[in-house]
Design a protein around this motif. Sequence first.
Motif, mmCIF file in Angstrom:
data_model
loop_
_atom_site.group_PDB
_atom_site.id
_atom_site.type_symbol
_atom_site.label_atom_id
_atom_site.label_comp_id
_atom_site.label_asym_id
_atom_site.label_seq_id
_atom_site.Cartn_x
_atom_site.Cartn_y
_atom_site.Cartn_z
ATOM 1 N N MET A 1 34.284 79.190 74.542
ATOM 2 C CA MET A 1 35.364 79.157 73.566
ATOM 3 C C MET A 1 36.308 77.997 73.888
ATOM 4 S SD MET A 1 37.700 82.370 72.465
ATOM 5 C CE MET A 1 38.645 82.387 73.971
ATOM 6 N N THR A 2 36.223 76.953 73.116
ATOM 7 C CA THR A 2 37.078 75.795 73.379
ATOM 8 C C THR A 2 38.010 75.571 72.200
ATOM 9 O OG1 THR A 2 35.508 74.293 72.392
ATOM 10 C CG2 THR A 2 35.246 74.718 74.727
ATOM 11 N N LEU A 3 38.832 74.533 72.367
ATOM 12 C CA LEU A 3 39.781 74.194 71.304
ATOM 13 C C LEU A 3 39.066 73.912 69.998
ATOM 14 C CD1 LEU A 3 42.656 73.547 70.479
ATOM 15 C CD2 LEU A 3 42.390 71.289 71.425
ATOM 16 N N LEU A 4 37.845 73.335 70.113
ATOM 17 C CA LEU A 4 37.111 72.951 68.906
ATOM 18 C C LEU A 4 36.841 74.157 68.003
ATOM 19 C CD1 LEU A 4 35.775 70.608 67.497
ATOM 20 C CD2 LEU A 4 33.675 71.138 68.704
ATOM 21 N N HIS A 5 36.523 75.303 68.607
ATOM 22 C CA HIS A 5 36.263 76.496 67.800
ATOM 23 C C HIS A 5 37.463 76.828 66.924
ATOM 24 C CE1 HIS A 5 33.332 77.110 71.119
ATOM 25 N NE2 HIS A 5 32.588 77.550 70.133
ATOM 26 N N PHE A 6 38.623 76.813 67.541
ATOM 27 C CA PHE A 6 39.818 77.192 66.783
ATOM 28 C C PHE A 6 40.146 76.141 65.734
ATOM 29 C CE2 PHE A 6 40.190 79.524 70.725
ATOM 30 C CZ PHE A 6 40.461 80.784 70.247
ATOM 31 N N GLN A 7 39.901 74.864 66.075
ATOM 32 C CA GLN A 7 40.152 73.821 65.089
ATOM 33 C C GLN A 7 39.257 74.000 63.874
ATOM 34 O OE1 GLN A 7 39.401 70.559 67.684
ATOM 35 N NE2 GLN A 7 41.541 69.957 67.769
ATOM 36 N N LEU A 8 37.979 74.327 64.128
ATOM 37 C CA LEU A 8 37.064 74.490 62.997
ATOM 38 C C LEU A 8 37.429 75.723 62.172
ATOM 39 C CD1 LEU A 8 33.663 73.500 64.584
ATOM 40 C CD2 LEU A 8 35.082 72.209 63.021
ATOM 41 N N LEU A 9 37.810 76.811 62.850
ATOM 42 C CA LEU A 9 38.249 78.003 62.107
ATOM 43 C C LEU A 9 39.447 77.661 61.232
ATOM 44 C CD1 LEU A 9 38.360 81.046 61.536
ATOM 45 C CD2 LEU A 9 39.768 81.286 63.559
ATOM 46 N N SER A 10 40.388 76.930 61.811
ATOM 47 C CA SER A 10 41.587 76.566 61.068
ATOM 48 C C SER A 10 41.241 75.684 59.871
ATOM 49 C CB SER A 10 42.549 75.849 62.010
ATOM 50 O OG SER A 10 43.556 75.237 61.295
#
Lengths: 101, 163
Positions: A1-10
């Motif tokens: 779980m990295t920052l990229l996951h949250f960026q893509l969700l956002s």
Amino acid sequence: MTLLHFQLLSAALFAIGMYGVLARKNAVLILLAIELMLNAVNINFIAYAAYRDPERFLGQIIALFVIAIAAAELGLALAIILRLYRHRGSVNVDEIDLMKW
Amino acid sequence: MSLSLALFAVLAAVCLGGGLGVVTSSNVAYAALFLLVSLLAVAGVYVLLLAEFLALVQVLIYGGAVIIVLLFALMLTRIQEFDHVTDNPQKPLAVLAAATLLGVLAVALVRGGPRGNTLQNVDLERLGTALFSSWVIPFEIVGVLLLVVLLGVVIITQARGER
């Protein structure tokens, strides 16, 4: 779980919200889509605060302000929609063309 | 770490599914309830990001206040097409615009966005201290803004001067 996951969700949530704003006709539903977009922004802010800036956590503070101002905006927009409904009997944005020339 | 990833996948699916429900449901009340589902999933995402105070605020303000206000507004604007609202004719263009935005953002983020791998907790005590010391003026301004909005809403909705 990295920052990229949250960026893509956002990004996905923001795109859904933008689709809602563009495609809906009912003003209340447009407002709901705007709330989705604001939440997408908040996910981004908080993810950045947790991953990149845990010392100053600016993102969390900005997210708090975003939530407060989103609540204020929602109340005001709903008041305007209620007033419009009383005047015109409709909340469809393409029938509200008083200021469109 | 894989447990949190699975949790994230579930929450993201609920969140995006609720969002799709909001923008595609043809019943206004269902759209509001889909929004509730989506916002609660966002609160779960905040918990995953170790921002439990923000998650609490999200549940209280969005799950409580915002949805109640929205449902009241839906009841007061009893539109004829309550359970079968139609969309704009520009719907295909909207799909195109949203897909383009998502594509551009996804490509840009995957190829060269800022990276972060370690998650760090933000102490609630420090958050409160910062909010009431270095951020106190914006905080007070938000308070004034909320007061002004409260008065403005009362003035806008009262039927003064109307027939």
